[in-house]
Design an enzyme around this catalytic site. Structure first.
Site, PDB file in Angstrom:
ATOM      1  CE  LYS A 198      -5.439 -39.574   5.904  1.00 20.99           C
ATOM      2  NZ  LYS A 198      -6.795 -39.010   6.149  1.00 20.99           N
TER       3      LYS A 198
ATOM      4  CB  SER B 157      -7.989 -41.245   9.236  1.00 21.89           C
ATOM      5  OG  SER B 157      -8.172 -40.295   8.202  1.00 21.89           O
TER       6      SER B 157
ATOM      7  CB  SER C  44      -9.753 -37.636   8.638  1.00 23.07           C
ATOM      8  OG  SER C  44     -10.398 -38.824   8.999  1.00 23.07           O
TER       9      SER C  44
END
Ligand SMILES: [Zn+2]
Lengths: 489, 487, 100
Positions: free
Chosen positions: A82, A157, A181
């Site tokens: 990420k 996310s 997330s």
């Protein structure tokens, strides 16, 4: 070139093959880079691809093997990261305009540990800007598509990480979970996603959203792989005061016998589920019962206040954590007539609407006159939630719920912030309590879209959590297939 | 009636002291003064995204030492974030302690007046970086731009907040001077105001005599010396008196002291919103020292300046003069009181060794490095010779300066090298006889009781001997001769 | 509790505290959205939480500290390479105090 299908292999299989010399890390990485070349144009999971660096890393692993050196648990395993974790020498953006061009001079602990175990970083994945969102539509750069249905969001996310694993760009990925997330996009993309106990994995190098809630965790296509990755990334780090000493997770072959285990179904998380999700949850309950677990409903009363508490605490911490993006030391600056105007222009133009909304909300919640009624009260609610979980765990080994109230939704379906916030209603309470929780793909719902079941456990209960998740995984016999491989459906 | 007679001044001080740790408060960067800009920086003290703080154990220990030395309670404490934007603060919040500081409720007793100044709290916080303002004026207002160096960012500070217990600039000076002695004695800080390791902000207000409610206060910053402190408080109090006297209202604000102009001026040009949005720092754990740890800190402190001062005062028969009190302060600040005490065992009068330590030795040590070890034995040897009359005060000072600068020299060898060997009694008699013979009328007057003429003869003896004569011995010889004549 | 709507004026003040330049449209939009979100927070307003300790952290640990040992610093040039503006090995920022 071997005719093995590397992109469908698990991390465990890849590492074993690379270690034994059955195949090389370069072959593995090349196969994944080819898959990225083919489908990244549709999925768009990466903010930054690291192809050349990945090949160099793979060569280095192969050379180490040829020299007879010991290889780590993730030897030659591609991993997607990420893009909110610092990686020295590689642009790190948090999918925000304000950080565009920032090249960190240091590397996050988690990435160091992955690379020390032989994993090969293949790219930095897209996210909702600063991890604020549940669809990855809040990325300042572009939206990521759900590989299972390219017309739908991957969740967020950590949408880019979830999508990269679902798309077979990498067998594993790393995300961060502040209110769901990791788990929510895992559920929407049909992969396994784990939020570990707070303090189990170092946050050093993770660009903070809400410090008391953030936790890094793995994505994988199997519970076993997720467990292996957690083993590699967990453990004390002297650079993170909230990383617990003498606590780490050890991967072992997972015994998925749940006979006699007490499983609670959280009453407060049954409301508002779409019918396909509700069906899947019922099937999961049946499956666990069939395997000999004792499954009952249990109330965690304060959990219904989780969303409210979260939307005061997380923005409050974020408003402070994101103050440093001010155009002075790194990132983008929009010059004004003096420092104050420079701050205002830099931040006003550098941040997207959701980030600004949460900074505003958090600033308000902390400001004089509202602190006690908002932030202070939310912290007390947090105590209630933890107490109610403790009561539940007096009677149950694990708790379960749906991960997300719905399957993956279409782009622009949730333009009202509150309705988007509702996506995290089942995942938020674990972050507030600091407990581990994970999502395991269990069934196909509306349009064949994946549905994940959430397994929750008390602090450091990762062992029993993986056991139950593994039982569900075996019982489900469900596998999410990318749209391009599923044309004939 | 002057304005100063019509108004009462109230002063409270916030003193920031840098701790003498090897590293910064939350990272392993070196804590050093005067390094090249931006060479002691890392992700943590630069506030890079993703970095996290970890508390320096020694900084906490030093803070507890300071609190204990200031008679504070040492408590469970929590770090908070104080949120505001400023370029030299890399995270745009400062990690500090708010409603649960490490040290609370202490006091300092002022050495001259004996007044008690209460300490509200002493808390741990991180320092900011340093901005240099570039432009024609060199000041923050009117600068074209600024340059920021983060070497100082994250250096551990303890902020000591006094109650508004002081009533004048002089009293504030006495407080800071005593506070500095105590701080230095704990070993936690070097107390160097000129290097900014001790910084003072003063809260000043005035109110008419006979009223109780404190007036609106202003906070004065940039007080870099004790002299500035006194001047700024005096100036600011006068400014406020004039405002109130003319029927105006003092505005609560932060003001900047300009040493050159001798004035304070408003620091912020437009109304600033003070809302620091404090909340507990989620990246750090609370501090919770055990009772044993607090006891160990106390036991490790040794004798502190107030007690050490009391010992010296007693040696001066309990009634020191003001200048002797100042000498005592200096001696304690430089750790020279031990030398004075050691002198007592060798029959060196406390008055003599105190004066030499405070006025000569202290001045000399400031030029030597921190690690320099004073040749205590040799200093005592010199003082013993002076007290026995073998060295004149002038000679003693010369010898002391050489001995302090070079601890390896042999005192007796040095004295003969300098030609300070006292004249033999035969030579002395001859010298005294010669000067009497040269000035018979002055001698007559001395014998008939004009004591002040002793100085005249001593001066003559000095001149004649080329400075080698011992003034004390000359006057003793003159007196002896006079009493023989009178006897 | 703050069940009153957040005014435009308050919204501007909050934006200033957070150093966010907002245009008129954004100010109006955020005023409305913040009011709606905080209205949702009314569900905890009625809770009687006297005697409940605030949970500052899920970890129950104290005294996490490190030893006072010097660690290497970053390479200055590498750090300054990311700076929007620099001069003489320092970070250059616009004038700090504005015109009066
Ligand atoms: Zn540092």
């Amino acid at each position: 070139m071997s005719d093995l299908n590397f992109i469908e292999m698990s991390a465990v299989e890849i590492a074993a093959g690379v270690r034994s010399g059955e195949f090389s890390a370069v072959e593995v990485v090349t196969a994944h880079l080819d898959q990225i070349d083919k489908h990244e144009g549709d999925v768009r999971s990466f903010v930054t691809q690291m192809g050349e660096r990945a090949l160099d890393g793979a060569k280095a692993v192969d050379e180490r093997r040829s020299r007879g050196e010991e290889l780590g648990a993730l030897a030659g395993v591609p991993v997607a990261l990420k893009d909110n974790m610092a990686y020295r020498g590689v642009e790190t953006t948090c999918s925000s305009k304000i950080l565009k061009g920032w090249i960190p001079p240091y590397t996050a602990t988690v990435i160091e540990r992955l690379e020390a175990a032989g994993a090969i970083a293949i790219g930095k994945t897209n996210l909702d800007e600063f991890a604020m969102g549940s669809s990855t539509e809040n990325s300042a750069f572009f939206s990521t598509r759900n590989p299972i249905d390219l017309n739908r969001v991957p969740g967020g996310s950590s949408g880019g990480s979830a999508a990269s694993v679902a798309a077979r760009f990498a067998p594993i990925a790393i995300g961060s979970d502040t209110g769901g997330s990791i788990r929510q996009p895992a559920s929407l993309c049909g992969v396994v996603g784990v939020k570990p106990t707070y303090g189990l994995v170092s946050r050093y190098g993770l660009i903070a959203f809400a410090s008391s809630l953030d936790q890094i965790g793995p994505f994988a296509r199997s519970v076993d792989d997720a467990s292996l990755v957690l083993d590699v990334i967990s453990g004390h780090d002297g650079r993170d005061s909230t990383s617990l000493a003498e606590r780490s997770y050890s991967h072992q072959p997972i015994d998925n016998d749940v006979k006699g285990l007490r499983v609670g179904v959280i009453t407060e998380m049954l409301d508002g589920l779409s019918s396909d999700v509700e069906n899947a949850l019922n099937l999961a309950i049946d499956a666990l019962r069939a395997l000999g677990a004792q499954v009952e409903e249990v109330s965690v009363p304060a959990a219904k206040f989780g969303l409210t508490a979260y939307y005061l605490i997380a923005p409050a911490e974020a408003s402070s954590n994101l103050a440093r993006f001010d155009g002075v030391r790194y990132g983008v600056r929009v010059e004004g007539k003096d420092m104050n105007e420079t701050y205002e222009l830099t931040r006003g133009q550098g941040f997207g609407p959701e980030v600004k909304r949460r900074i505003m909300l958090g600033t308000y919640a902390l400001s004089a006159g509202y602190y006690d009624a908002l932030y202070g009260k939310a912290q007390k609610v947090r105590t209630l939630i933890a107490n109610d979980f403790d009561n539940a765990y007096d009677r149950f080994d694990v708790l379960i719920s749906a991960t997300s109230p719905t399957v993956a939704f279409e782009f622009n379906a949730k333009s009202d912030p509150l309705s988007m916030y509702m996506s995290d209603v089942c995942t938020i309470p674990s972050n507030l309590a600091g407990h581990p929780a994970m999502s395991v793909p269990f069934a196909g719902g509306e349009g064949g879209l994946p549905i994940g079941i959430q397994v929750l456990a008390p602090s450091f209960g990762e062992g029993v959590m993986f056991k139950v998740a593994s039982a569900l995984e075996a019982a489900a016999n469900y596998k999410a297939i990318p749209e391009w491989d599923n044309k004939g459906k | 009636m002057s304005l100063e007679d019509k108004y009462l001044i109230t002063v409270g001080l916030e003193v920031h002291t840098e701790l003498r740790t090897k590293t910064k408060l939350f990272c392993g960067c070196a804590n050093e003064f005067g390094a090249e800009p931006n060479t002691n920086i890392c992700p943590v003290c630069l506030g890079l995204p993703g970095s996290l703080p970890v508390v320096n154990r020694r900084a906490v220990e030093y803070a507890m030492r300071i609190g204990t030395a200031l008679n504070c309670e040492i408590k469970h404490s929590v770090f908070h974030r104080k949120n505001y934007f400023y370029p030299d603060m890399p995270k745009d919040y400062q990690v500090t302690q708010y409603d649960e500081p490490t040290c609370v409720n202490g006091y300092v007793e002022l050495p001259i007046t004996g007044k008690i100044v209460n300490i509200v709290r002493a808390h741990i916080e991180e320092d900011t970086g340093k901005s240099t303002h570039i432009g024609t004026s060199g000041r923050i207002t009117g600068a074209d731009y600024s340059l920021v160096d983060y070497n100082r960012s994250g250096i551990p500070l303890v902020e000591i907040v006094s109650a508004p217990d002081m009533v004048s600039g002089e009293e504030a000076r006495e407080y800071v001077s005593e506070l500095r002695s105590i701080l230095v004695a704990t070993g936690a800080t070097d107390g160097k105001m000129e290097e900014g390791s001790l910084r003072v902000d003063a809260n000043v207000s005035v109110r008419p005599v006979g009223t109780e409610v404190l007036g609106t206060r202003c906070e004065i910053k940039n007080l870099n010396s004790l002299r500035s402190l006194v001047r700024a408080i005096t100036y600011e109090a006068r400014r406020q008196m004039e405002i109130v006297e003319e029927g105006g209202k003092v505005i609560q604000e932060t003001r900047h002291w300009n040493e050159d102009l001798g004035k304070t001026s408003s620091l912020r040009s437009k109304e600033e919103a003070y809302d620091y949005r404090y909340f507990p720092e989620p990246d750090l754990s609370p501090l919770d020292p055990t009772a044993e740890e607090v006891e160990a800190i106390k036991a490790g402190l040794g004798t502190l300046p107030p007690k050490r001062r009391a010992i010296l005062v007693e040696l001066l028969d309990g009634t020191p003069t003001k200048s002797e009190i100042e000498q005592i302060q200096t001696a304690i600040n430089f750790g020279l009181d031990e030398l004075v005490l050691a002198g007592i065992d060798r029959k060196i009068p406390a008055k003599l060794s105190l004066a030499r330590c405070a006025n000569e030795v202290a001045g000399l040590i400031s030029n030597l490095g921190d690690s320099y070890i004073l040749p205590n034995e040799k200093i005592l040897e010199v003082l013993a010779k002076e007290s026995a009359g073998e060295l004149t005060p002038t000679q003693s000072k010369v010898v002391l300066s050489r001995v302090v600068a070079d601890g390896d020299v042999e005192v007796t060898a040095l004295i003969s090298e300098l030609g300070f060997v006292a004249a033999s009694s035969g030579e002395m008699d001859q010298l005294v006889e010669e000067i009497i013979a040269e000035s018979p009328s002055e001698w007559e007057r001395f014998v008939s009781g004009e004591d002040q003429l002793a100085g005249f003869f001593v001066g003559k003896a000095m001149k004649k001997s080329g400075g080698k004569a011992n003034g004390k011995l000359v006057s003793k010889s003159l007196n002896d001769r006079r009493s023989q004549l009178q006897g | 509790m703050s069940n009153d709507d957040i005014s435009i004026e308050t919204t501007r003040h909050i934006a200033y505290l957070a150093r966010l330049a907002l245009d008129e449209g954004e100010v109006n939009q955020y005023a409305g959205q913040l009011s709606a979100i905080l209205k949702h927070a009314d569900d905890i307003a009625s809770l009687d939480l006297d005697g409940v300790a605030p949970m500052r952290h899920t970890l129950n640990v104290v005294n996490i500290m490190r030893d006072d040992e010097v660690r290497p610093s970053l390479d200055r040039e590498e750090v300054l390479a990311s700076a929007p503006d620099a001069q003489a090995s320092m970070f250059l920022v616009p004038k700090i105090v504005g015109e009066e």
